[in-house]
Design a protein around this motif. Structure first.
Motif, PDB file in Angstrom:
ATOM      1  N   GLN A  88      11.433  78.554  33.649  1.00  0.00           N
ATOM      2  CA  GLN A  88      10.254  79.416  33.661  1.00  0.00           C
ATOM      3  C   GLN A  88       9.069  78.653  34.237  1.00  0.00           C
ATOM      4  OE1 GLN A  88       9.852  82.845  32.497  1.00  0.00           O
ATOM      5  NE2 GLN A  88       8.084  82.482  33.797  1.00  0.00           N
ATOM      6  N   PHE A 135       2.438  83.836  32.857  1.00  0.00           N
ATOM      7  CA  PHE A 135       3.426  83.873  33.932  1.00  0.00           C
ATOM      8  C   PHE A 135       3.399  85.236  34.594  1.00  0.00           C
ATOM      9  CE2 PHE A 135       6.003  85.757  30.517  1.00  0.00           C
ATOM     10  CZ  PHE A 135       6.668  86.785  31.183  1.00  0.00           C
ATOM     11  N   THR A 136       3.792  85.269  35.845  1.00  0.00           N
ATOM     12  CA  THR A 136       4.065  86.521  36.543  1.00  0.00           C
ATOM     13  C   THR A 136       5.226  86.282  37.482  1.00  0.00           C
ATOM     14  OG1 THR A 136       3.173  88.275  37.979  1.00  0.00           O
ATOM     15  CG2 THR A 136       2.293  86.057  38.301  1.00  0.00           C
ATOM     16  N   ASP A 137       6.261  87.105  37.352  1.00  0.00           N
ATOM     17  CA  ASP A 137       7.481  86.942  38.131  1.00  0.00           C
ATOM     18  C   ASP A 137       7.718  88.157  39.025  1.00  0.00           C
ATOM     19  OD1 ASP A 137       7.964  84.488  36.996  1.00  0.00           O
ATOM     20  OD2 ASP A 137       9.208  85.269  35.388  1.00  0.00           O
TER      21      ASP A 137
END
Length: 411
Positions: free
Chosen positions: A199, A337-339
């Protein structure tokens, strides 16, 4: 017959040699600059990357051990230690990896951090419950606190992004430095370990020292106002560091990682009153509802003119506060986070929550159990992964290595 050296040839040759020497000096100076700027001490009673001033970027990786040879695992951890020690000084994974590699050789460093400073890189290594099976003789020394986390109400955890035999937490102020660290540890571990999941995180969502401003999460609220700080030594000793002289974990801690997907689109449609009631804090200032300053105590007993609690009974800040949990604390090292998107036009983004505690059964598990059942925030989040790792104590000196106390432990 030896050819005569003309004065012009001598001066030209001397000039060239001088340029080479100057270049070598410049390279040496640059290497020194790379290795001494923004460097976190690698050695100490506790591993770096726990109370270290929280850096801006994270690369967290979980590994499965794919060998059953205890000695190979031990040798890898020794090699990881040497590589991590060099990278945390701002050096390459292997000395001379860029300069001394021949055209027919595979470089000993991936190279993407070659021109970058150390950027306060820290590398923290831990062990998951699954490592304490019958493969390596660790079963008899597994700490009682190192058990898989229970399933909490509402959890939608995915096994492919949970758990693992080993974990590596690399934090740095440059994302490329953090990625480089994990990439090179994984590279040298080929055939012994395999990446299970990883991550990336950005914009640290916690403050771990008093000189850091409380950051905001992707819902726009200040996150972790009352987090334990590195300066709070008594609180750290009571709630973060394992204190057991008879255990290989003495001076270590337990790391809990939870990937929390935020339902951004649902949240962004809520009025400010609902958002602030969910957290129990003002969005702009971070102050508790009914207070004026971010660091004011939560007015848990105060009521409004209608007789309703100023801080709602299901507000996240109330349910997570030490006052509502027998005084229990935890050290947070969370990251946003950004996925990308999920294929339905929704952001796949949220909070990668990391907590460090001395006794999960006394702090994290009871608190999370309460949050899982009653927290209004649950309407806007999904818990997608859940993991726990034992973080052994710090490295004493240049001869120490990650996990030494475990390998030397006796039942």
């Amino acid at each position: 017959m030896t050819p005569r050296l003309s004065r012009r040839t001598f001066l030209t040759t001397a000039g060239a040699l001088g340029a080479i020497a100057a270049g070598a000096t410049a390279c040496s100076t640059e290497a020194t600059k790379r290795s001494t700027s923004n460097v976190v001490d690698f050695h100490g009673e506790h591993q770096a990357g726990i109370t270290t001033k929280q850096q801006d970027h994270l690369h967290f990786a979980s590994f499965d051990v794919i060998t059953e040879d205890r000695e190979k695992l031990q040798d890898l951890l020794k090699e990881w230690t040497e590589i991590a020690r060099r990278m945390c000084r701002g050096e390459l994974a292997e000395p001379g990896a860029m300069e001394d590699t021949g055209q027919a050789q595979v470089p000993d460093d991936s190279g993407e951090a070659y021109d970058l400073p150390a950027s306060n890189l820290t590398v923290t290594v831990g062990f998951g419950p699954s490592l304490f099976d019958d493969r390596f003789g660790f079963k008899r020394v597994r700490p009682k606190e190192l058990t898989p986390l229970p399933h909490f109400s509402g959890d939608l955890t995915r096994k492919e992004i949970s758990n693992g035999d080993l974990c590596v937490q690399a934090c740095a102020d440059n994302p490329q430095v953090a990625v480089h660290a994990v990439r090179n540890l994984a590279r040298v571990g080929a055939g012994i370990v395999a990446v299970r999941w990883s991550q990336l995180g950005f914009g640290h969502a916690s403050a771990t020292t008093r000189d850091q401003q409380t950051p905001r999460n992707l819902f726009g609220f200040k996150d972790g106002t009352n987090n334990i700080k590195a300066e709070d030594q008594e609180t750290l000793d009571q709630y973060v560091w394992v204190r057991d002289a008879d255990s290989w974990m003495d001076g270590g801690t337990y790391l809990i990682a939870r990937r929390i997907r935020m339902l951004i689109e649902n949240w962004d449609r809520q009025v400010l009153r609902e958002q602030e009631g969910t957290f129990g804090r003002e969005k702009r200032s971070g102050a508790p509802l009914g207070a004026s300053d971010e660091f004011d105590p939560l007015p848990l007993e105060s009521k409004d003119e209608r007789g309703e609690p100023l801080v709602p009974l299901d507000a996240h800040s109330r349910l997570a506060s030490p006052a509502e949990n027998a005084g229990q604390h935890m050290l947070r090292r969370a990251y946003n986070f950004t996925d990308g998107s999920d294929g339905f036009g929704h952001l796949d983004a949220g909070l990668f929550f990391i907590a460090m505690v001395a006794a999960p059964s006394e702090s994290f598990i009871p608190i999370q159990s309460k949050l899982a059942k009653n927290d209004r925030l649950n309407e806007y989040v999904r818990y997608e992964s859940s993991s726990i790792f034992a973080i052994p104590p710090g490295l004493r000196d240049e001869q120490d290595y990650f996990g030494r106390t475990l390998f030397e432990a006796r039942a």
